[in-house]
Design a protein around this motif. Structure first.
Motif, PDB file in Angstrom:
ATOM      1  N   GLY A  85      31.442  36.089  58.239  1.00  0.00           N
ATOM      2  CA  GLY A  85      31.280  36.693  56.906  1.00  0.00           C
ATOM      3  C   GLY A  85      32.084  36.028  55.812  1.00  0.00           C
ATOM      4  O   GLY A  85      32.039  36.461  54.665  1.00  0.00           O
ATOM      5  N   LEU A  86      32.839  34.965  56.142  1.00  0.00           N
ATOM      6  CA  LEU A  86      33.638  34.303  55.104  1.00  0.00           C
ATOM      7  C   LEU A  86      32.739  33.681  54.037  1.00  0.00           C
ATOM      8  O   LEU A  86      33.132  33.562  52.880  1.00  0.00           O
ATOM      9  CB  LEU A  86      34.530  33.217  55.716  1.00  0.00           C
ATOM     10  N   ASP A  87      31.530  33.272  54.444  1.00  0.00           N
ATOM     11  CA  ASP A  87      30.604  32.679  53.481  1.00  0.00           C
ATOM     12  C   ASP A  87      30.247  33.673  52.392  1.00  0.00           C
ATOM     13  O   ASP A  87      30.115  33.319  51.216  1.00  0.00           O
ATOM     14  CB  ASP A  87      29.338  32.190  54.206  1.00  0.00           C
ATOM     15  N   LYS A  88      30.159  34.946  52.769  1.00  0.00           N
ATOM     16  CA  LYS A  88      29.827  35.978  51.770  1.00  0.00           C
ATOM     17  C   LYS A  88      30.990  36.155  50.795  1.00  0.00           C
ATOM     18  O   LYS A  88      30.786  36.348  49.598  1.00  0.00           O
ATOM     19  CB  LYS A  88      29.519  37.296  52.476  1.00  0.00           C
ATOM     20  N   VAL A  89      32.197  36.083  51.333  1.00  0.00           N
ATOM     21  CA  VAL A  89      33.381  36.217  50.471  1.00  0.00           C
ATOM     22  C   VAL A  89      33.432  35.054  49.489  1.00  0.00           C
ATOM     23  O   VAL A  89      33.684  35.234  48.293  1.00  0.00           O
ATOM     24  CB  VAL A  89      34.668  36.251  51.334  1.00  0.00           C
ATOM     25  N   GLU A  90      33.172  33.861  50.005  1.00  0.00           N
ATOM     26  CA  GLU A  90      33.188  32.672  49.141  1.00  0.00           C
ATOM     27  C   GLU A  90      32.133  32.780  48.045  1.00  0.00           C
ATOM     28  O   GLU A  90      32.394  32.454  46.882  1.00  0.00           O
ATOM     29  CB  GLU A  90      32.925  31.413  49.991  1.00  0.00           C
ATOM     30  N   LYS A  91      30.981  33.257  48.428  1.00  0.00           N
ATOM     31  CA  LYS A  91      29.885  33.396  47.461  1.00  0.00           C
ATOM     32  C   LYS A  91      30.287  34.387  46.367  1.00  0.00           C
ATOM     33  O   LYS A  91      30.079  34.142  45.176  1.00  0.00           O
ATOM     34  CB  LYS A  91      28.636  33.886  48.197  1.00  0.00           C
ATOM     35  N   LEU A  92      30.912  35.483  46.793  1.00  0.00           N
ATOM     36  CA  LEU A  92      31.364  36.502  45.842  1.00  0.00           C
ATOM     37  C   LEU A  92      32.351  35.912  44.845  1.00  0.00           C
ATOM     38  O   LEU A  92      32.279  36.145  43.639  1.00  0.00           O
ATOM     39  CB  LEU A  92      32.020  37.653  46.613  1.00  0.00           C
ATOM     40  N   LYS A 125      32.757  32.725  44.078  1.00  0.00           N
ATOM     41  CA  LYS A 125      32.128  31.707  43.223  1.00  0.00           C
ATOM     42  C   LYS A 125      31.338  32.349  42.091  1.00  0.00           C
ATOM     43  O   LYS A 125      31.355  31.877  40.964  1.00  0.00           O
ATOM     44  CB  LYS A 125      31.202  30.828  44.062  1.00  0.00           C
ATOM     45  N   GLU A 126      30.658  33.429  42.418  1.00  0.00           N
ATOM     46  CA  GLU A 126      29.852  34.092  41.392  1.00  0.00           C
ATOM     47  C   GLU A 126      30.708  34.955  40.475  1.00  0.00           C
ATOM     48  O   GLU A 126      30.214  35.526  39.505  1.00  0.00           O
ATOM     49  CB  GLU A 126      28.778  34.947  42.064  1.00  0.00           C
ATOM     50  N   LYS A 127      31.987  35.081  40.826  1.00  0.00           N
ATOM     51  CA  LYS A 127      32.956  35.870  40.035  1.00  0.00           C
ATOM     52  C   LYS A 127      32.438  37.283  39.776  1.00  0.00           C
ATOM     53  O   LYS A 127      32.504  37.809  38.664  1.00  0.00           O
ATOM     54  CB  LYS A 127      33.271  35.160  38.718  1.00  0.00           C
ATOM     55  N   LYS A 128      31.888  37.867  40.825  1.00  0.00           N
ATOM     56  CA  LYS A 128      31.330  39.209  40.679  1.00  0.00           C
ATOM     57  C   LYS A 128      32.369  40.295  40.934  1.00  0.00           C
ATOM     58  O   LYS A 128      32.077  41.468  40.852  1.00  0.00           O
ATOM     59  CB  LYS A 128      30.152  39.381  41.640  1.00  0.00           C
ATOM     60  N   GLY A 129      33.523  39.939  41.309  1.00  0.00           N
ATOM     61  CA  GLY A 129      34.550  40.951  41.548  1.00  0.00           C
ATOM     62  C   GLY A 129      35.746  40.356  42.219  1.00  0.00           C
ATOM     63  O   GLY A 129      35.769  39.173  42.544  1.00  0.00           O
ATOM     64  N   ARG A 130      36.738  41.185  42.369  1.00  0.00           N
ATOM     65  CA  ARG A 130      37.976  40.720  42.962  1.00  0.00           C
ATOM     66  C   ARG A 130      37.990  41.052  44.448  1.00  0.00           C
ATOM     67  O   ARG A 130      37.462  42.080  44.851  1.00  0.00           O
ATOM     68  CB  ARG A 130      39.170  41.397  42.286  1.00  0.00           C
ATOM     69  N   MET A 131      38.633  40.213  45.223  1.00  0.00           N
ATOM     70  CA  MET A 131      38.604  40.398  46.685  1.00  0.00           C
ATOM     71  C   MET A 131      39.882  39.826  47.288  1.00  0.00           C
ATOM     72  O   MET A 131      40.316  38.733  46.909  1.00  0.00           O
ATOM     73  CB  MET A 131      37.390  39.639  47.234  1.00  0.00           C
ATOM     74  N   ALA A 132      40.467  40.576  48.186  1.00  0.00           N
ATOM     75  CA  ALA A 132      41.680  40.073  48.858  1.00  0.00           C
ATOM     76  C   ALA A 132      41.690  40.551  50.306  1.00  0.00           C
ATOM     77  O   ALA A 132      41.209  41.641  50.608  1.00  0.00           O
ATOM     78  CB  ALA A 132      42.929  40.547  48.147  1.00  0.00           C
ATOM     79  N   THR A 133      42.208  39.719  51.185  1.00  0.00           N
ATOM     80  CA  THR A 133      42.332  40.084  52.596  1.00  0.00           C
ATOM     81  C   THR A 133      43.812  40.086  52.974  1.00  0.00           C
ATOM     82  O   THR A 133      44.508  39.108  52.713  1.00  0.00           O
ATOM     83  CB  THR A 133      41.581  39.072  53.488  1.00  0.00           C
TER      84      THR A 133
END
Lengths: 751, 299
Positions: free
Chosen positions: A208-215, A217-225
């Protein structure tokens, strides 16, 4: 790494860096006019130091510009993020909580299991969330999670339990990323709560890292693990690493050793760690049969063996366990290990030869080393002449676990038919070809259906030359597995003077393979597996399993029966292998290969019911009983795979009850607490893909860092201090005062 | 605060005395007063030496003043025994007329010093002459030891005006040609020319057997570079202009001055020439002491 400015407007102040340049260009002071006769001295020096002065001037100008720019930057309060900032905690957040619920999370420290610790950390995180947040509680053992309100998530967290079998956390990450990315919230955060044991992960990146990267790149929101380690600093755990009988199916009277290995995991690096003293207890069928007081060295293993009691009841399943006692253990689930084995009556073996007592002497001696009536017999050997092979007055071939056909001159077609039928029913046939064998008799159409090769001619080595059973083609074959390389070494010393060469087969015989070969590569032992309701096997030795007294006479073929113990071992292990009992296992590990039980081919079963471990197990029927002769596969969900003794109650034709069973143990990997290193986590999440916290305090710190980033103000102030110091040093060096004495002149020099 | 005689050694005090003869007198008196409190205590520049009269001595040499006081005959030691012909060689270049603080130009400092030396030498019965040069020797006065010589020299010194360019090397060569006997040549100059050529000329004088004292006189501003900020410096002889950041160049300039002086010092020491670096802010005793040490060595 990304950077943002809290007071972005003030960053424009960096333009003030141009101030020294502007001052230099537009506010140059009018030079004072001075008459100066010593101008030539100025000119000389200026000529020589022009370049140096220019460099100094530039450095000074740059330092002054840097001070202004850095001050403006510092006032704009830049912050640095390794991941996208989450913002204030009042921001509605899509939160993923990945719980490691593998067995190792039961490790107790300060009277709390790792899961209890994880629950508390998770509660602290969830309780701070605004109600509009959505929480996904992902259990590493159970796929399937839904978005919950913070209040519902707290309840779900309390319901989490530990399971013996767990998905790799890489897979669980895939589930949580999938859910989180799909939620439209201003902030997204994933917390991984784990003891960080390496065994809970698999090599490679998290799913699922590809989905995080896509998110991102598209700057659709903030994300942290965030990865939170819950393992105590020091691990001290004693475990029963292995406990197994030498075979799952033993013959009445056969000596069986229960082999166990005790492991002492101790992560302390302090020198002089004392060994652990424990009592190892041994139980058979619920009764303690022995115990040993042992000392296990730190980070070491100790082998502890117990002999099985003699004369265990035949035909029954026997259950046992090896347990540790003596001191409280922080992880009790690996302090005992279960095992099962079956005791069967002595296996019947038929030796067929033209010359009983001659060609079968050594095989008989190997299988029945002590023929006295009171001695326990693993094998019950019967002899028959080749001509009597189909004698209806004698025992049916199917009653024998294995048939040896030794140096038989001719076997008629009908006898081959009988042997073929026997093999196809799952029987085991061993052929020892010697000087009496007529190759034509072994090359009939029926014989060709079961033999792994066709005899061609006798190869007799001249004079004193000899060859050896030189090479074990596959050491892992069950026939060699018990002694492995030692057996190969012994075989390589066996001299062979004569052997049968085999006719080349084109195409190769289906199911045939070479197990042993001579020095020159000619096959010595071939195997052919005949598929049927139960796999039948045929061994063909190209040298006889006997010898004559004269070593180099025309009858002398090899010294195999007397050279060393290899002949005895080979004959001894041949029978159970041919009978198909060596791959009959009753001991399984949770998360390992599926449970497959061998069923008695002579019995037709009507139904099976599975009973789990514990005093009052809940019976669960097994759907679709296999047809006759097949293996019984027992499908178990990860949640069902509880360690202990499992029972299968079967109902045979005529409503006759039959009891089967097996033992289930926790995965050995759960006793290995070696933690993931930073490089391992980098490989899973990417170098900047996560924030790691070793404890609760660090978690708070990294969460704050994750929310607001790392303030660069202190660093910038320090940098300003450095640049100011540099400017000061430069300016002082530039405009250094020469001591008055030096400038004034010197005392007169008397010539 | 009362002005002591020693205070006349300070340029800022002596510049308030207009008359050159008085300047010379005050400087020397201040210097001698200073000497009394120094390791040179008892050293007299008034008289060289007395000894008892012996038969055969010239009666005209008897010091009747001493006889009047002691009732014994003493005669003055022959001046010829210690006579040292001195030449005051003055640089009249325009640069010598420079002063930054508008107090005492290099030339004024030079003539004050020259006058004081002349005063001392005349009082010691040493013949002293004067040579002044710009592009060539422009003024000269033959040496003499009579009291009237002091007046002549001071009168000439007072009339000299530093202006225009100078040719130190050519002038010194000319001076070397003029001096017939071994003499003490006292050069007063800022030496702001090509050091190599100037030193060549000084060496020629030295090779002719003359003792030389080089009074290297710079303005206090030239020695200490007291300027700040941006300054436009103009050479008053060549009128060349250079614009510099005084703060930035000060250290380098002072180093250059030190090297400039070191060049002369090293060369002079090698040739047994006295080199006295001075600037217009320094007291005169240093220069006078240098003269005395040379004279003592010569005697």
């Amino acid at each position: 790494m990304e950077m943002s400015l809290i007071n972005a407007g003030l960053a424009a102040g960096a333009a003030l860096a141009a101030l020294p340049v502007i001052l230099h260009l537009f506010m140059r002071q009018t030079p004072k006019h001075v008459i100066f006769p010593a101008l030539r001295l100025v000119r000389e020096r200026q000529r020589r130091s022009k370049k140096r002065l220019r460099v100094k001037n530039w450095l000074l100008l740059l330092a002054r510009m840097a001070i202004l720019a850095l001050m403006a930057l510092a006032l704009s309060r830049p912050t640095l993020y390794s991941q996208v900032p989450l913002g204030d905690q009042s921001v509605p957040t899509a939160l993923g909580l990945v719980f490691d619920t593998s067995l190792s999370m039961k490790y107790r420290d300060r009277d709390r299991t790792r899961l209890e610790e994880a629950r508390e950390r998770a509660r602290e995180i969830v309780e701070k969330l605004p109600d509009s947040s959505q929480v996904f509680v992902v259990d590493s053992s159970e796929p399937g999670s839904t978005g919950l309100s913070p209040a519902a998530a707290l309840k779900r967290i309390d319901e989490l339990t530990i399971h013996p079998v767990s998905r790799p956390l890489n897979v669980a990450m895939g589930e949580v990323y999938d859910k989180i990315v799909g939620v439209d919230k201003p902030a997204r955060a994933v917390y991984v709560l784990t003891d960080l044991a390496k065994t809970a992960w698999v090599a490679g990146p998290a799913e699922g890292l590809d989905k995080v990267e896509k998110l991102k790149k598209e700057k659709k929101g903030r994300m942290a693990t965030f990865v939170l380690r819950l393992t105590p600093r020091e691990i001290q755990n004693l475990s029963v690493a292995t406990a197994e009988p030498s075979s799952s199916v033993v013959t009445q009277g056969e000596a069986v050793a229960i082999r166990s290995r005790i492991h002492f995991e101790n992560s302390s690096e302090a020198p002089g760690q004392p060994p652990a003293r424990r009592t190892v207890e041994y139980f058979i069928d619920g009764v303690k049969k022995g115990e040993k007081l042992v000392e296990i060295p730190p980070k070491g293993d100790l082998e502890v063996d117990f002999p099985s009691p003699p004369n265990l009841k035949e035909g029954e399943l026997h259950r046992g366990e090896i347990a540790l006692r003596g001191a409280p253990d922080p992880f009790e689930d690996d302090d005992r290990r279960y095992f099962s084995f079956k005791v069967r009556p002595a296996m019947k073996v038929l030796l067929v030869t033209d010359r009983p007592g001659v060609d079968d002497f050594f095989v008989d001696s190997a299988l029945v080393p002590d023929p006295s009536p009171k001695a326990p017999q693993v094998y019950k050997v019967e002899r028959r002449k080749t001509s009597e092979l189909r004698d209806p007055g004698k025992t049916a071939l199917s009653e024998y676990a294995c048939i040896f056909l030794l140096n038989a001159a001719s076997v008629d077609e009908a006898s081959w038919g009988a042997l073929s039928g026997y093999v196809r029913e799952g029987g085991g046939l061993v052929i020892g070809a010697g000087s009496r064998c007529n190759p034509a008799s072994y090359d009939t159409a029926v014989a060709g259906q079961i033999l792994p090769g066709a005899l061609d001619r006798i190869v007799a080595l001249e004079g004193t030359s000899e060859t050896h059973i030189g090479k074990v083609v596959d050491v892992t074959h069950p026939l060699f597995a018990s002694y492995g390389q030692d057996l190969a070494t012994e075989l390589a010393q066996v001299p062979v003077y004569r052997y049968w060469s085999l006719r080349k087969q084109d195409p190769p015989i289906d199911g045939a393979r070479t197990l042993l070969s001579y020095d020159d590569g000619t096959p010595c032992l071939l195997e052919r597996t005949i598929q049927g309701p139960k796999a039948g096997r045929v061994f063909l030795w190209t040298t006889p399993l006997s010898r004559t007294a004269k070593s180099r006479g025309p009858e002398a073929w090899s010294e195999f029966p007397i050279k060393n113990w290899s002949f005895w071992a080979m004959m001894w292990f041949t029978v159970p292998y041919m009978a198909g009992t060596t791959d009959d296992t009753l001991n399984f590990e949770a998360g390992g290969p599926p449970v497959m039980l061998h069923l008695e081919p002579t019995i037709r079963y009507k139904s099976f019911t599975l009973l789990g471990p514990g005093p009052d197990p809940k019976p669960s029927p097994i759907a679709q009983p296999p047809s006759r002769g097949e293996l019984l596969e027992i499908a178990m969900t990860p949640q069902q795979q509880q360690p202990g003794q499992w029972t299968v109650k079967a109902l045979a034709e005529g409503d006759r009850p039959v009891t089967l069973g097996f033992s289930f143990n926790p995965p050995r990997a759960e006793s290995q607490f070696e933690p993931m290193e930073k490089t391992d986590l980098d490989a899973v999440f990417g170098k900047d893909g996560y924030l790691f916290a070793e404890d609760a305090d660090k978690l708070k710190e990294i969460v704050d860092t994750g929310r607001f980033g790392t303030e660069l103000f202190p660093f910038l102030m320090f940098l300003i201090l450095l640049v100011v110091t540099l400017e000061s040093i430069l300016a002082n060096t530039f405009y250094k005062e020469t001591p008055k004495a030096g400038a004034g002149g010197t005392s007169p020099t008397a010539a | 605060m009362a002005v002591t005689v020693e205070s006349y050694l300070k340029p800022e005090v002596i510049r308030q005395v207009a008359r050159l003869d008085l300047r010379a007198k005050f400087i020397v008196e201040g210097f001698i007063a200073g000497l009394h409190a120094s390791p040179f205590h008892g050293f007299s520049v008034e008289f060289s030496e007395h000894r008892k009269y012996t038969a055969g001595d010239n009666i005209s040499d008897i010091d009747w003043n001493v006889y009047a006081k002691t009732d014994r005959f003493y005669i003055k030691k022959f001046q010829a025994e210690t006579n040292l012909t001195g030449y005051l060689v003055m640089d009249l270049s325009g640069s010598m007329g420079y002063t930054y603080r508008q107090e005492l130009t290099k030339f004024e400092y030079s003539i004050s010093l020259a006058a004081a030396l002349c005063y001392m030498m005349i009082h010691q019965q040493d013949p002293v002459g004067l040579i002044a040069f710009d592009r060539k020797v422009s003024q000269s006065l033959a040496p003499g030891s009579k009291r009237s010589q002091l007046g002549n020299i001071l009168s000439l010194l007072a009339k000299l005006k530093p202006e225009g360019t100078t040719e130190i090397e050519a002038s010194l060569h000319q001076v070397a040609g003029m001096l017939r006997h071994r003499s003490l040549v006292m050069l007063f100059s800022d030496l702001l020319g090509e050091p190599e050529s100037i030193l060549r000329a000084i060496h020629r004088l030295r090779h002719a057997g003359h003792d030389i004292i080089v009074f290297h006189i710079l303005d206090e501003a030239e020695a200490q570079f007291p300027f700040e900020g941006m300054v436009r410096l103009e050479d008053n002889e060549t009128h060349e202009i250079i614009e510099v950041d005084a703060d930035a160049i000060k250290a380098d300039y002072l180093e250059e001055v030190e090297q400039f002086r070191a060049k002369y010092r090293t060369d002079c020491v090698r040739s047994r020439i006295d080199y006295v670096p001075l600037h217009t802010g320094m007291p005169f005793d240093k220069a006078l002491m240098s003269y005395l040490l040379t004279r003592q060595a010569r005697a």
